[in-house]
Enzyme design. Sequence first.
Site, short mmCIF file in Angstrom:
data_model
loop_
_atom_site.label_atom_id
_atom_site.label_comp_id
_atom_site.label_asym_id
_atom_site.label_seq_id
_atom_site.Cartn_x
_atom_site.Cartn_y
_atom_site.Cartn_z
N TYR A 33 -2.16 -4.45 -2.93
CA TYR A 33 -0.93 -3.78 -3.34
C TYR A 33 0.30 -4.58 -2.97
O TYR A 33 0.20 -5.56 -2.22
CB TYR A 33 -0.87 -2.37 -2.75
CG TYR A 33 -0.48 -2.29 -1.28
CD1 TYR A 33 -1.35 -2.70 -0.27
CD2 TYR A 33 0.77 -1.82 -0.90
CE1 TYR A 33 -0.98 -2.61 1.06
CE2 TYR A 33 1.15 -1.74 0.44
CZ TYR A 33 0.26 -2.15 1.42
OH TYR A 33 0.62 -2.08 2.73
N ARG A 52 2.66 -13.50 -3.54
CA ARG A 52 1.70 -13.00 -2.55
C ARG A 52 0.60 -12.19 -3.23
O ARG A 52 -0.57 -12.27 -2.83
CB ARG A 52 2.42 -12.16 -1.49
CG ARG A 52 1.45 -11.68 -0.41
CD ARG A 52 2.14 -10.99 0.74
NE ARG A 52 2.81 -9.78 0.30
CZ ARG A 52 3.69 -9.11 1.04
NH1 ARG A 52 4.01 -9.54 2.25
NH2 ARG A 52 4.26 -8.02 0.58
N ARG A 101 -21.65 4.02 -7.71
CA ARG A 101 -21.26 3.45 -6.41
C ARG A 101 -22.26 2.37 -6.03
O ARG A 101 -23.45 2.64 -5.95
CB ARG A 101 -21.23 4.55 -5.35
CG ARG A 101 -20.83 4.03 -3.96
CD ARG A 101 -20.68 5.17 -2.95
NE ARG A 101 -20.26 4.66 -1.66
CZ ARG A 101 -21.09 4.30 -0.68
NH1 ARG A 101 -22.40 4.42 -0.82
NH2 ARG A 101 -20.62 3.84 0.47
N LYS A 150 -3.09 -8.43 1.41
CA LYS A 150 -2.44 -7.10 1.42
C LYS A 150 -3.35 -6.08 0.74
O LYS A 150 -3.13 -5.70 -0.41
CB LYS A 150 -1.07 -7.19 0.74
CG LYS A 150 -0.15 -6.03 1.08
CD LYS A 150 1.29 -6.37 0.77
CE LYS A 150 2.24 -5.19 0.87
NZ LYS A 150 2.34 -4.60 2.20
N GLU A 182 1.82 -7.34 14.88
CA GLU A 182 2.90 -6.87 14.01
C GLU A 182 2.99 -5.35 14.11
O GLU A 182 2.23 -4.72 14.84
CB GLU A 182 2.66 -7.30 12.55
CG GLU A 182 1.36 -6.81 11.98
CD GLU A 182 1.04 -7.39 10.60
OE1 GLU A 182 1.95 -7.73 9.83
OE2 GLU A 182 -0.17 -7.48 10.29
N LEU A 206 0.22 -9.95 8.19
CA LEU A 206 0.62 -10.08 6.79
C LEU A 206 1.79 -11.05 6.72
O LEU A 206 2.70 -11.02 7.55
CB LEU A 206 1.05 -8.71 6.23
CG LEU A 206 1.37 -8.77 4.74
CD1 LEU A 206 0.09 -8.88 3.93
CD2 LEU A 206 2.18 -7.58 4.29
N1 PDD Z 1 4.37 -2.97 4.30
N2 PDD Z 1 3.04 -6.25 7.95
C1 PDD Z 1 2.36 -5.22 7.43
C2 PDD Z 1 1.09 -4.80 8.07
C3 PDD Z 1 2.86 -4.55 6.28
O1 PDD Z 1 2.17 -3.52 5.75
C4 PDD Z 1 4.09 -4.97 5.71
C5 PDD Z 1 4.66 -4.32 4.48
C6 PDD Z 1 4.77 -6.05 6.32
C7 PDD Z 1 6.07 -6.57 5.77
O2 PDD Z 1 5.88 -7.28 4.57
P1 PDD Z 1 7.03 -7.34 3.47
O3 PDD Z 1 8.22 -7.90 4.16
O4 PDD Z 1 6.49 -8.26 2.47
O5 PDD Z 1 7.26 -5.93 3.00
C8 PDD Z 1 4.21 -6.67 7.42
C9 PDD Z 1 4.81 -2.30 3.11
C10 PDD Z 1 6.30 -2.20 3.01
C11 PDD Z 1 4.11 -0.95 3.00
O6 PDD Z 1 2.93 -0.93 3.26
O7 PDD Z 1 4.74 0.04 2.62
#
Ligand code: PDD
Length: 286
Positions: A33, A52, A101, A150, A182, A206
Amino acid sequence: MSRTVYVNGEYLPEAEAKVSIFDRGFLFADGVYEVTSVLNGKLIDFAGHAKRLERSLSELDMAAPCTMDELLDVHRELVALNQIDEGMIYLQITRGAATDRDFVFPPADTPPTIVLFTQSKPGLADNPVAKRGIKVITIEDQRWGRRDIKTVQLLYPSLGKMMAKAAGVDDAWMVEDGAITEGTSNNAYIVKGNTIITRNLGNEILHGITRAAVLRFATEAQLKVEERPFTLEEALAADEAFITSASAFVMPVVEIDGTAIGAGKPGPIATRLREIYLEESMKVAV
Ligand code: PDD
């Protein structure tokens, strides 16, 4: 008001949008996503998110349902149809629906499933939370080893948010082998003097699109950037802390595990970086 969403080539009212119960996203979290923010009706750093996304798909040997230019058109169409001024667009692509499945991937010609929807968030840029800052707790990082992809397997981050909520704070930072990786849905930073410290890229985190932009702006603003693991002890002794993500932009962190960071209020560097990020990214938004 009912949203218009996008599913496998069609724009539909949200109640009419359907995917199969055999979809691998549903059964195996076999999907990726992206979340792209919208400010003034324009997409922030779409190119970064598209790049990405292509990498996430390729790491999982998953087909893209269309080109990135076509995806940009869908994003723009949804912004227009739903009259989004400020908010986010969520995009998900899964390996599609097999006929049953099965852990083994379905045949390569199985069409991927693609879903996009908008989330209207008036006041996203002028968020009052950025003026008070957020509080976080630390929790053990129990996610899988490929956090650079992601994927939609967000159960642990979701549990982490619930642990934060139960502790009466806003979010959680995850810790592995003594170092912060993170936040549950954002990248984590500390500031010591003129230096910004954040975890180096690898499979452990990420590769945030906001992170890349903010580190670029920080260097341009003559700040020093150190990309390396940092410990909770370092974080507690830092002058400032903050997070970045597509939906939070740059958000100051004022408390970690009950200890005030610096002056216990949003620091000057995080505050300035938020301003620069919003200003510069809106200039080049599409
Ligand atoms: N989340 N680390 C994780 C685990 C994340 O899920 C996200 C983003 C980030 C930041 O990445 P970016 O700057 O590309 O948004 C770092 C999104 C916003 C979400 O899951 O809603």
